[in-house]
Design a protein around this motif. Structure first.
Motif, short mmCIF file in Angstrom:
data_model
loop_
_atom_site.label_atom_id
_atom_site.label_comp_id
_atom_site.label_asym_id
_atom_site.label_seq_id
_atom_site.Cartn_x
_atom_site.Cartn_y
_atom_site.Cartn_z
N ARG A 37 0.81 -1.21 0.00
CA ARG A 37 0.00 0.00 0.00
C ARG A 37 0.85 1.27 0.00
N GLY A 107 -9.09 6.65 2.23
CA GLY A 107 -8.27 5.62 1.61
C GLY A 107 -8.97 4.81 0.53
N CYS A 121 -9.92 2.06 6.49
CA CYS A 121 -9.18 3.15 7.15
C CYS A 121 -10.16 4.25 7.56
N ASP A 188 -3.11 13.78 1.08
CA ASP A 188 -3.13 12.36 0.76
C ASP A 188 -1.79 11.92 0.21
#
Length: 215
Positions: A37, A107, A121, A188
Motif C-alpha cells: 500500500r 483511503g 481506514c 493524501d
C-alpha cells in the motif's frame, strides 16, 4: 544541425515515458497481488524488478493509481468490486459503532481501489489521549497501537495514534486526530492534495449509488 551523438531528446523522452508506464503497471500488479500500500515502495520495487535504474523514469503516484484501476478492471473484474463492497459495508458498521468519535472514511475503500488486501481506514476525532483505545478495550476489542505522522500541509506533520485490529477477517486502521482535525483534512499520499474523507451519511449514499456487482 541534426544530433549525431547520444540520444535524440524526443526519443529519450519517449523511452522514459515507456519506462514510466512499465514501472506503473508493475507497481500496480505488486500492489494488487501482494497487498503493498506504500506507492513509493511499490514503484521502487517495480523499477528494481524491471532493471530500470533511472530515477527520472519513476512514475508519479497518480499514474500508479490509474494503472491500479486498469489492472483491477482487466484482471479482477469480479472479485475486486465484491471485496470493495464488503469493506464498505464493514466501514458502515464500524462508523455506526464509533459514531461518538465522528468517524470519516478515507483511503482505498472510499476511493474505490480496495481489494481483498485492503484495510478499512477511518479517521476518528478525540482530544482525550487513549479515549478511543479505552472505548474499544471496554467492548472486548484489543488493538495494536502504533504511531503515524500525517502531513497537514507542505510544512507541517502531525504525529497521531493509530489503532489496528481485525474483525470478521477484515483489517481496520483507525487514525485518531484531535477534534480540530475535523476542520482540516491532511494531505493524501497520491498527489499531495487534501485527503478525501466521507462521513457516515456520505458512505451510505455511496452504497446506494454503487450496489454490488451481480454474481
Amino acid at each position: 544541425m541534426p544530433c549525431l551523438h547520444g540520444h535524440h531528446p524526443a526519443r529519450a523522452q519517449g523511452n522514459r515515458q515507456q519506462q514510466q508506464r512499465r514501472i506503473a503497471l508493475e507497481a500496480a500488479r505488486l500492489i494488487s497481488e501482494h497487498g503493498l500500500r506504500d506507492y513509493h515502495r511499490a514503484k521502487l520495487r517495480a523499477a528494481e524488478r524491471l532493471g530500470i535504474h533511472d530515477d527520472q523514469a519513476l512514475p508519479r503516484n497518480d499514474e500508479i493509481e490509474s494503472a491500479l484501476r486498469e489492472h483491477q478492471r482487466l484482471f479482477l473484474g469480479d472479485s475486486q468490486p465484491e471485496a470493495l463492497h464488503t469493506r464498505r459495508l464493514a466501514a458502515r458498521e464500524a462508523m455506526r459503532f464509533l459514531q461518538r468519535f465522528e468517524p470519516r472514511l478515507v483511503g482505498a475503500v472510499l476511493e474505490g481501489t480496495a481489494d481483498q488486501h485492503s484495510a478499512v481506514c477511518l479517521h476518528l476525532f478525540s482530544d482525550t489521549p487513549g479515549e478511543v483505545e479505552q472505548f474499544l478495550s471496554e467492548r472486548g476489542i484489543h488493538c495494536d497501537l502504533r504511531e503515524r505522522r500525517l502531513r497537514m500541509d507542505r510544512a507541517r506533520e502531525l504525529p497521531i495514534e493509530v489503532l489496528l485490529f481485525i474483525a470478521d477477517g477484515i483489517a481496520f486502521d483507525l487514525s485518531v486526530l484531535p477534534r480540530a482535525g475535523l476542520r482540516q483534512a491532511p494531505l493524501d499520499r497520491i498527489g499531495q492534495r487534501t485527503m478525501r474523507r466521507a462521513s457516515l451519511s456520505a458512505l451510505e449514499a455511496l452504497l446506494q449509488e454503487q450496489p454490488p456487482a451481480p454474481a
